[in-house]
Design a protein around this motif. Structure first.
Motif, mmCIF file in Angstrom:
data_model
loop_
_atom_site.group_PDB
_atom_site.id
_atom_site.type_symbol
_atom_site.label_atom_id
_atom_site.label_comp_id
_atom_site.label_asym_id
_atom_site.label_seq_id
_atom_site.Cartn_x
_atom_site.Cartn_y
_atom_site.Cartn_z
ATOM 1 N N ALA A 280 -24.532 -69.533 1.404
ATOM 2 C CA ALA A 280 -25.282 -68.333 1.789
ATOM 3 C C ALA A 280 -25.977 -68.478 3.142
ATOM 4 O O ALA A 280 -26.391 -67.468 3.724
ATOM 5 N N GLU A 281 -26.135 -69.706 3.628
ATOM 6 C CA GLU A 281 -26.766 -69.905 4.932
ATOM 7 C C GLU A 281 -25.849 -69.395 6.038
ATOM 8 O O GLU A 281 -24.716 -69.851 6.187
ATOM 9 N N LYS A 282 -26.353 -68.432 6.829
ATOM 10 C CA LYS A 282 -25.552 -67.844 7.907
ATOM 11 C C LYS A 282 -25.806 -68.497 9.261
ATOM 12 O O LYS A 282 -25.032 -68.293 10.195
ATOM 13 N N HIS A 283 -26.891 -69.264 9.388
ATOM 14 C CA HIS A 283 -27.165 -69.924 10.655
ATOM 15 C C HIS A 283 -26.210 -71.099 10.855
ATOM 16 O O HIS A 283 -25.686 -71.667 9.898
ATOM 17 N N SER A 284 -26.003 -71.473 12.111
ATOM 18 C CA SER A 284 -25.170 -72.621 12.419
ATOM 19 C C SER A 284 -25.909 -73.902 12.027
ATOM 20 O O SER A 284 -27.021 -74.154 12.498
ATOM 21 N N VAL A 285 -25.310 -74.699 11.159
ATOM 22 C CA VAL A 285 -25.930 -75.917 10.651
ATOM 23 C C VAL A 285 -25.246 -77.124 11.285
ATOM 24 O O VAL A 285 -24.093 -77.420 10.986
ATOM 25 N N ASP A 286 -25.957 -77.818 12.154
ATOM 26 C CA ASP A 286 -25.440 -79.038 12.768
ATOM 27 C C ASP A 286 -26.156 -80.224 12.124
ATOM 28 O O ASP A 286 -27.038 -80.843 12.699
ATOM 29 N N ASP A 287 -25.763 -80.520 10.887
ATOM 30 C CA ASP A 287 -26.424 -81.565 10.124
ATOM 31 C C ASP A 287 -25.466 -82.055 9.046
ATOM 32 O O ASP A 287 -24.482 -81.371 8.718
ATOM 33 N N GLN A 288 -25.741 -83.243 8.520
ATOM 34 C CA GLN A 288 -25.020 -83.723 7.346
ATOM 35 C C GLN A 288 -25.896 -83.397 6.145
ATOM 36 O O GLN A 288 -26.912 -84.046 5.904
#
Length: 337
Positions: A280-288
């Motif tokens: 559901a997260e729409k933001h760009s996620v640059d993480d593990q």
């Protein structure tokens, strides 16, 4: 106005502006060393990695404990934070063993190290890092730790970057310094290429199997690896920074949704069917991302209005629901207990 008077006025203005600039710098520096009003309370105390229902993370709020490993009750992450003396850029722990990636920038060099710590955060082993800390993981048993660093470039979204990923046996100290030396099987065939990068390790419970990202020829692949056999095998494409679920049936990962841009969307892949679904997260996620349990994922996003700080968020792993703020000013979560 005479020339001498003009020079006098100009000199006074320069001195005034210089003094004002210095005052602003000193004020900003002082403000960065103090807790900000309205932020979470952080106090020094004892932090351990023992079996307890706690959540640890790196504190990213301004103040004297910025970068410190902190602890809160898992059920009340908004509670006052207890900060340890251990400071890291990346951290992860399991079964009473932690890995802390440190970077101390200098004018001419960096003293980057990976510290293996025990349940009381005492350093038991230390290894030099080949670059800037990026990812860190400990196996469920605590037997192995892995880390990834950037050796060129500072972002997975950069046009060019190179990584180095290592795995260490925390008991014996035996180190695999570069997973790129492992044999690669792609589509049933042996694969070799000078542009291979491997990053973002996540471990299974058997103390041998791991998953990671393989980047080559402009593509990223999910790979399953074996520490004992020193092999990796490709499973799926467009998978980065995998995270294995506690029940070992699914992989959470970031999927590039716009080619050529640093834009990713968090997905979950079923390992039995290789079917995926977006979260559901729409933001760009640059993480593990980290699995808090079999149903919930935690990850870091840049804090609004503070690009040098991240907040921790959670989202259901089945694609339903909505993102929820877990802890402001935080990164590198670990669920203990």
């Amino acid at each position: 106005m005479t020339l001498s008077r003009r020079l006098l006025v100009l000199t006074a203005a320069v001195l005034l502006l210089g003094g004002l600039a210095a005052a602003l710098v000193l004020r900003a520096a002082a403000r960065g060393d103090r807790p900000q009003p309205g932020g979470p309370a952080v106090t020094a105390g004892s932090v351990t990695l023992g079996p307890q229902d706690r959540l640890t993370f790196l504190n990213a709020t301004p103040g004297p404990h910025r970068g410190a490993l902190t602890s809160v009750p898992a059920g009340t992450p908004e509670a006052p934070r207890t900060a340890s003396d251990l400071t890291c850029q990346r951290f992860h722990a399991a079964a009473g063993t932690g890995v802390c990636l440190r970077s101390t920038p200098g004018a001419l060099a960096q003293d980057n190290r990976a510290l293996i710590v025990d349940a009381d955060l005492r350093t038991v082993r230390s290894f030099p890092l080949a670059g800037t800390p990026s990812r860190a993981r400990v196996s469920p048993s605590g037997r192995f730790a892995a880390w990834t660093v950037f050796v060129a470039g500072e972002s997975y979204g950069a046009a060019f970057f190179s990584t180095r990923t290592a795995i260490v046996d925390t008991r014996s100290g035996a180190l695999e310094p570069d997973l790129e030396k492992f044999a690669i099987s792609m589509d049933g065939r042996e694969y070799r290429s000078a542009d291979v990068n491997l990053w973002g390790v996540t471990f299974a419970k058997d103390d041998d199997t791991f998953y990671a990202t393989l980047g080559t020829a402009g593509q990223t692949h999910l790979v399953r690896g074996s520490i004992s056999r020193r092999t990796v095998t490709t499973l799926a494409q467009n998978v980065e920074c995998p995270s294995l679920s506690p029940d070992e049936t699914r992989i959470a990962y970031k999927k590039r949704v716009q080619r050529g841009a640093a834009l990713w969307r968090e997905h979950v892949l079923d390992l039995a069917t290789l079917r995926e679904h977006p979260l559901a997260e729409k933001h760009s996620v640059d993480d593990q991302a980290l699995w808090l349990d079999d149903r919930t994922l935690a990850y870091a996003l840049p804090a609004e209005g503070a690009p040098d700080t991240t907040d921790l968020w959670t989202v259901p792993a089945d694609g339903t629901g909505a993102p929820r703020l877990l802890a402001p000013g935080a990164s590198s979560p670990t669920r203990l207990g």
